[in-house]
Structures are given as C-alpha cells and as structure tokens.
Design a protein around this motif. Sequence first.
Motif, PDB file in Angstrom:
ATOM      1  N   VAL A  89      21.913  40.875  -4.379  1.00 31.34           N
ATOM      2  CA  VAL A  89      21.064  41.147  -5.544  1.00 31.34           C
ATOM      3  C   VAL A  89      21.880  40.875  -6.802  1.00 31.34           C
ATOM      4  O   VAL A  89      23.081  41.168  -6.857  1.00 31.34           O
ATOM      5  CB  VAL A  89      20.563  42.603  -5.532  1.00 31.34           C
ATOM      6  CG1 VAL A  89      19.720  42.896  -6.774  1.00 31.34           C
ATOM      7  CG2 VAL A  89      19.753  42.878  -4.268  1.00 31.34           C
ATOM      8  N   ALA A  90      21.234  40.300  -7.801  1.00 27.93           N
ATOM      9  CA  ALA A  90      21.924  39.992  -9.051  1.00 27.93           C
ATOM     10  C   ALA A  90      22.363  41.263  -9.742  1.00 27.93           C
ATOM     11  O   ALA A  90      21.589  42.196  -9.929  1.00 27.93           O
ATOM     12  CB  ALA A  90      21.006  39.186  -9.963  1.00 27.93           C
ATOM     13  N   GLY A  91      23.649  41.279 -10.115  1.00 33.60           N
ATOM     14  CA  GLY A  91      24.164  42.342 -10.958  1.00 33.60           C
ATOM     15  C   GLY A  91      24.216  41.821 -12.387  1.00 33.60           C
ATOM     16  O   GLY A  91      23.199  41.421 -12.949  1.00 33.60           O
ATOM     17  N   GLU A  92      25.410  41.807 -12.958  1.00 32.16           N
ATOM     18  CA  GLU A  92      25.582  41.193 -14.282  1.00 32.16           C
ATOM     19  C   GLU A  92      25.954  39.732 -14.056  1.00 32.16           C
ATOM     20  O   GLU A  92      27.090  39.413 -13.704  1.00 32.16           O
ATOM     21  CB  GLU A  92      26.676  41.920 -15.065  1.00 32.16           C
ATOM     22  CG  GLU A  92      26.819  41.412 -16.495  1.00 32.16           C
ATOM     23  CD  GLU A  92      27.806  42.229 -17.298  1.00 32.16           C
ATOM     24  OE1 GLU A  92      28.209  41.758 -18.388  1.00 32.16           O
ATOM     25  OE2 GLU A  92      28.186  43.329 -16.842  1.00 32.16           O
ATOM     26  N   LEU A  93      24.978  38.850 -14.245  1.00 38.50           N
ATOM     27  CA  LEU A  93      25.185  37.448 -13.919  1.00 38.50           C
ATOM     28  C   LEU A  93      26.150  36.794 -14.896  1.00 38.50           C
ATOM     29  O   LEU A  93      26.126  37.056 -16.098  1.00 38.50           O
ATOM     30  CB  LEU A  93      23.856  36.698 -13.907  1.00 38.50           C
ATOM     31  CG  LEU A  93      22.901  37.086 -12.775  1.00 38.50           C
ATOM     32  CD1 LEU A  93      21.638  36.244 -12.838  1.00 38.50           C
ATOM     33  CD2 LEU A  93      23.567  36.925 -11.414  1.00 38.50           C
ATOM     34  N   ARG A  94      26.981  35.923 -14.355  1.00 41.71           N
ATOM     35  CA  ARG A  94      27.998  35.236 -15.147  1.00 41.71           C
ATOM     36  C   ARG A  94      27.330  34.190 -16.045  1.00 41.71           C
ATOM     37  O   ARG A  94      26.570  33.338 -15.567  1.00 41.71           O
ATOM     38  CB  ARG A  94      28.975  34.549 -14.188  1.00 41.71           C
ATOM     39  CG  ARG A  94      30.118  33.804 -14.850  1.00 41.71           C
ATOM     40  CD  ARG A  94      30.908  33.049 -13.773  1.00 41.71           C
ATOM     41  NE  ARG A  94      32.056  32.371 -14.328  1.00 41.71           N
ATOM     42  CZ  ARG A  94      33.268  32.879 -14.389  1.00 41.71           C
ATOM     43  NH1 ARG A  94      33.478  34.106 -13.932  1.00 41.71           N
ATOM     44  NH2 ARG A  94      34.275  32.201 -14.890  1.00 41.71           N
ATOM     45  N   PRO A  95      27.592  34.224 -17.361  1.00 46.95           N
ATOM     46  CA  PRO A  95      27.022  33.178 -18.234  1.00 46.95           C
ATOM     47  C   PRO A  95      27.604  31.813 -17.874  1.00 46.95           C
ATOM     48  O   PRO A  95      28.803  31.674 -17.652  1.00 46.95           O
ATOM     49  CB  PRO A  95      27.462  33.612 -19.644  1.00 46.95           C
ATOM     50  CG  PRO A  95      27.877  35.045 -19.505  1.00 46.95           C
ATOM     51  CD  PRO A  95      28.381  35.214 -18.116  1.00 46.95           C
ATOM     52  N   LEU A  96      26.739  30.821 -17.793  1.00 49.25           N
ATOM     53  CA  LEU A  96      27.174  29.471 -17.455  1.00 49.25           C
ATOM     54  C   LEU A  96      26.983  28.551 -18.653  1.00 49.25           C
ATOM     55  O   LEU A  96      26.004  28.690 -19.398  1.00 49.25           O
ATOM     56  CB  LEU A  96      26.365  28.936 -16.272  1.00 49.25           C
ATOM     57  CG  LEU A  96      26.529  29.678 -14.950  1.00 49.25           C
ATOM     58  CD1 LEU A  96      25.571  29.131 -13.911  1.00 49.25           C
ATOM     59  CD2 LEU A  96      27.965  29.592 -14.453  1.00 49.25           C
ATOM     60  N   PRO A  97      27.902  27.616 -18.865  1.00 45.94           N
ATOM     61  CA  PRO A  97      27.711  26.669 -19.968  1.00 45.94           C
ATOM     62  C   PRO A  97      26.531  25.767 -19.681  1.00 45.94           C
ATOM     63  O   PRO A  97      26.156  25.557 -18.518  1.00 45.94           O
ATOM     64  CB  PRO A  97      29.028  25.883 -19.972  1.00 45.94           C
ATOM     65  CG  PRO A  97      29.535  25.989 -18.568  1.00 45.94           C
ATOM     66  CD  PRO A  97      29.131  27.347 -18.090  1.00 45.94           C
ATOM     67  N   PRO A  98      25.904  25.227 -20.733  1.00 53.12           N
ATOM     68  CA  PRO A  98      24.791  24.292 -20.501  1.00 53.12           C
ATOM     69  C   PRO A  98      25.249  23.122 -19.648  1.00 53.12           C
ATOM     70  O   PRO A  98      26.356  22.599 -19.840  1.00 53.12           O
ATOM     71  CB  PRO A  98      24.416  23.840 -21.921  1.00 53.12           C
ATOM     72  CG  PRO A  98      24.943  24.902 -22.822  1.00 53.12           C
ATOM     73  CD  PRO A  98      26.177  25.423 -22.158  1.00 53.12           C
ATOM     74  N   PRO A  99      24.463  22.717 -18.649  1.00 60.82           N
ATOM     75  CA  PRO A  99      24.874  21.600 -17.795  1.00 60.82           C
ATOM     76  C   PRO A  99      24.965  20.299 -18.584  1.00 60.82           C
ATOM     77  O   PRO A  99      24.216  20.082 -19.545  1.00 60.82           O
ATOM     78  CB  PRO A  99      23.764  21.535 -16.737  1.00 60.82           C
ATOM     79  CG  PRO A  99      22.583  22.184 -17.387  1.00 60.82           C
ATOM     80  CD  PRO A  99      23.129  23.237 -18.286  1.00 60.82           C
ATOM     81  N   ASP A 100      25.900  19.445 -18.190  1.00 65.06           N
ATOM     82  CA  ASP A 100      26.032  18.144 -18.847  1.00 65.06           C
ATOM     83  C   ASP A 100      25.310  17.060 -18.057  1.00 65.06           C
ATOM     84  O   ASP A 100      25.655  15.881 -18.121  1.00 65.06           O
ATOM     85  CB  ASP A 100      27.500  17.775 -19.045  1.00 65.06           C
ATOM     86  CG  ASP A 100      28.273  17.757 -17.743  1.00 65.06           C
ATOM     87  OD1 ASP A 100      27.669  18.028 -16.680  1.00 65.06           O
ATOM     88  OD2 ASP A 100      29.491  17.468 -17.770  1.00 65.06           O
ATOM     89  N   PHE A 101      24.308  17.485 -17.283  1.00 67.36           N
ATOM     90  CA  PHE A 101      23.448  16.560 -16.546  1.00 67.36           C
ATOM     91  C   PHE A 101      22.009  17.045 -16.705  1.00 67.36           C
ATOM     92  O   PHE A 101      21.758  18.208 -17.038  1.00 67.36           O
ATOM     93  CB  PHE A 101      23.839  16.505 -15.066  1.00 67.36           C
ATOM     94  CG  PHE A 101      24.217  17.845 -14.477  1.00 67.36           C
ATOM     95  CD1 PHE A 101      23.244  18.758 -14.070  1.00 67.36           C
ATOM     96  CD2 PHE A 101      25.553  18.193 -14.349  1.00 67.36           C
ATOM     97  CE1 PHE A 101      23.600  19.982 -13.550  1.00 67.36           C
ATOM     98  CE2 PHE A 101      25.914  19.427 -13.821  1.00 67.36           C
ATOM     99  CZ  PHE A 101      24.938  20.320 -13.411  1.00 67.36           C
ATOM    100  N   GLU A 102      21.065  16.171 -16.495  1.00 63.03           N
ATOM    101  CA  GLU A 102      19.658  16.501 -16.718  1.00 63.03           C
ATOM    102  C   GLU A 102      19.100  17.286 -15.535  1.00 63.03           C
ATOM    103  O   GLU A 102      19.288  16.920 -14.379  1.00 63.03           O
ATOM    104  CB  GLU A 102      18.830  15.232 -16.910  1.00 63.03           C
ATOM    105  CG  GLU A 102      17.363  15.531 -17.212  1.00 63.03           C
ATOM    106  CD  GLU A 102      16.531  14.273 -17.385  1.00 63.03           C
ATOM    107  OE1 GLU A 102      15.352  14.396 -17.779  1.00 63.03           O
ATOM    108  OE2 GLU A 102      17.048  13.172 -17.111  1.00 63.03           O
ATOM    109  N   VAL A 103      18.422  18.372 -15.846  1.00 58.02           N
ATOM    110  CA  VAL A 103      17.727  19.185 -14.848  1.00 58.02           C
ATOM    111  C   VAL A 103      16.229  19.051 -15.102  1.00 58.02           C
ATOM    112  O   VAL A 103      15.776  19.177 -16.247  1.00 58.02           O
ATOM    113  CB  VAL A 103      18.162  20.662 -14.938  1.00 58.02           C
ATOM    114  CG1 VAL A 103      17.344  21.516 -13.971  1.00 58.02           C
ATOM    115  CG2 VAL A 103      19.653  20.796 -14.641  1.00 58.02           C
ATOM    116  N   VAL A 104      15.475  18.798 -14.042  1.00 63.69           N
ATOM    117  CA  VAL A 104      14.029  18.570 -14.179  1.00 63.69           C
ATOM    118  C   VAL A 104      13.267  19.608 -13.370  1.00 63.69           C
ATOM    119  O   VAL A 104      13.748  20.114 -12.355  1.00 63.69           O
ATOM    120  CB  VAL A 104      13.643  17.153 -13.723  1.00 63.69           C
ATOM    121  CG1 VAL A 104      14.301  16.106 -14.604  1.00 63.69           C
ATOM    122  CG2 VAL A 104      14.000  16.921 -12.257  1.00 63.69           C
ATOM    123  N   ASP A 105      12.068  19.939 -13.840  1.00 64.21           N
ATOM    124  CA  ASP A 105      11.166  20.778 -13.065  1.00 64.21           C
ATOM    125  C   ASP A 105      10.528  19.918 -11.975  1.00 64.21           C
ATOM    126  O   ASP A 105      10.122  18.781 -12.223  1.00 64.21           O
ATOM    127  CB  ASP A 105      10.080  21.373 -13.965  1.00 64.21           C
ATOM    128  CG  ASP A 105      10.637  22.402 -14.931  1.00 64.21           C
ATOM    129  OD1 ASP A 105      11.307  23.343 -14.465  1.00 64.21           O
ATOM    130  OD2 ASP A 105      10.406  22.272 -16.152  1.00 64.21           O
TER     131      ASP A 105
END
Length: 228
Positions: A89-105
């Motif tokens: 279960v998610a606790g305090e999730l680690r912040p991630l930098p914005p990806p440098d690749f394209e993410v699509v729905d």
Amino acid sequence: MGQDELLDRPIWHAFTTRQAALAERAEGALRLRGEYGIFASAAGTAPDSLAALAALVPAEGELAVIQAEDHPPIPGVVMTPQPGICQMVAGELRPLPPPDFEVVDLDDGDAPEMLELATLTRPGPFFSRTHQLGDFVGIKEGGRLIAMAGERMRLPGLTEVSAVCTHPDHRGKGYAAALMGIVADRILARGETPFLHVYGHNTGAIALYEHLGYRTRRQMRMWLLSRA
C-alpha cells in the motif's frame, strides 16, 4: 468498513462495489467476466457460498482467488496453491522528476498491443478487455508500445496499480517507475489510496516499489480453481 478489512478480500470488495457491473454473480459468489480476467470470490465460508463459487468455475480454464486468510475446500473444485503474494500500500510516495520521454494515455485502439506486451512480459493475467478495468498509460517508440502501467481492482477509497511492464529490449531506462508514478498520482488526485500485488519471490520489483514509497501490508494467499 476499514481499509484492512477491504484489502483482506480485495476481489469481493472490488466486484461488489465500484466494479460490480463487470462481474457474473451467483447467490453467495462472483467471478469477473472472462474477457476482463479470472478473479473470483465467495461471500464467505458457508456451504452455500462455496457451492455457488464452484458453479462459477468453467468446465475449461481456471479462476483465481486472492485473499489474506486460508480458504476452505470447495466441493468439486481442485484448488492449486500459488506462490505467496505481497500486498503493498502506498505510504509517502517518493516524488519523481518529470520524465524526459513522452507518456501517452492508452485506449481501446491500443488494446491489441497492450495484450501483446502483457503476453510477452507476463505482469499478471491480462485478457482482451483487462485494459478497461481502469486507466492506462504507456510509452511508445517508433509507434510501438514498449511500456505500460494501469489500474485493476477498484475498492471503496482504494485503486490497485497493475500491469506494470516493459518490453525486454527497453528495460533499465526508468519507464516502470515513471509510469507507476503517473498512475499513482492520478489515483491520489481522486482522493484514493494506491495499492498493488506482487509475487513474494519477485524481490527486484518489491525493492523498486519500496523505493517509490510502498510498504508491505501483509502476505496474501492465492489459489487457481479448476473443475475436479
């Protein structure tokens, strides 16, 4: 009903509440419709509930039960124990930098490639309409899907992160972590808590999920059900 009670029997609580429309029901039992998956659950341990679950087991193929506690024998059904599953279960999730690749729905138009990728990488049971259980995101290269992650079981206040997979030729680039982060952020934005399941022997995946901020809640039991 508390979070622990919901998560101890996630199949029953997902497919009697937020995803009830996707289940086939018998009095005292249910199974997810076959084009979505193989999950099934009885309402309890009473003989009539176990008989109802037995009636839902197909003549050919299998169903899967996942829950925290041991399961009583089901008359007329072979119960094959599977490797232990770690529920996180998610606790305090680690912040991630914005990806440098394209993410699509991803949507229905991507369904054949999603099924192909899941069949290759085997992140868990994946069928022709599994992608419709929730929202999915992915990464493409040269127009081909090479990584994805999405949602599966939806319980009151909780949504499961699932089908996290990357094509073997494209691993080690941070795709899984980035996609999981996006899926989890969307779940959190709805005021829900992300959770997930992973085989206990998959220590590499567990280490990644712990790094991202997930904590192990408890070990779960899983059985495959087939006709005797």
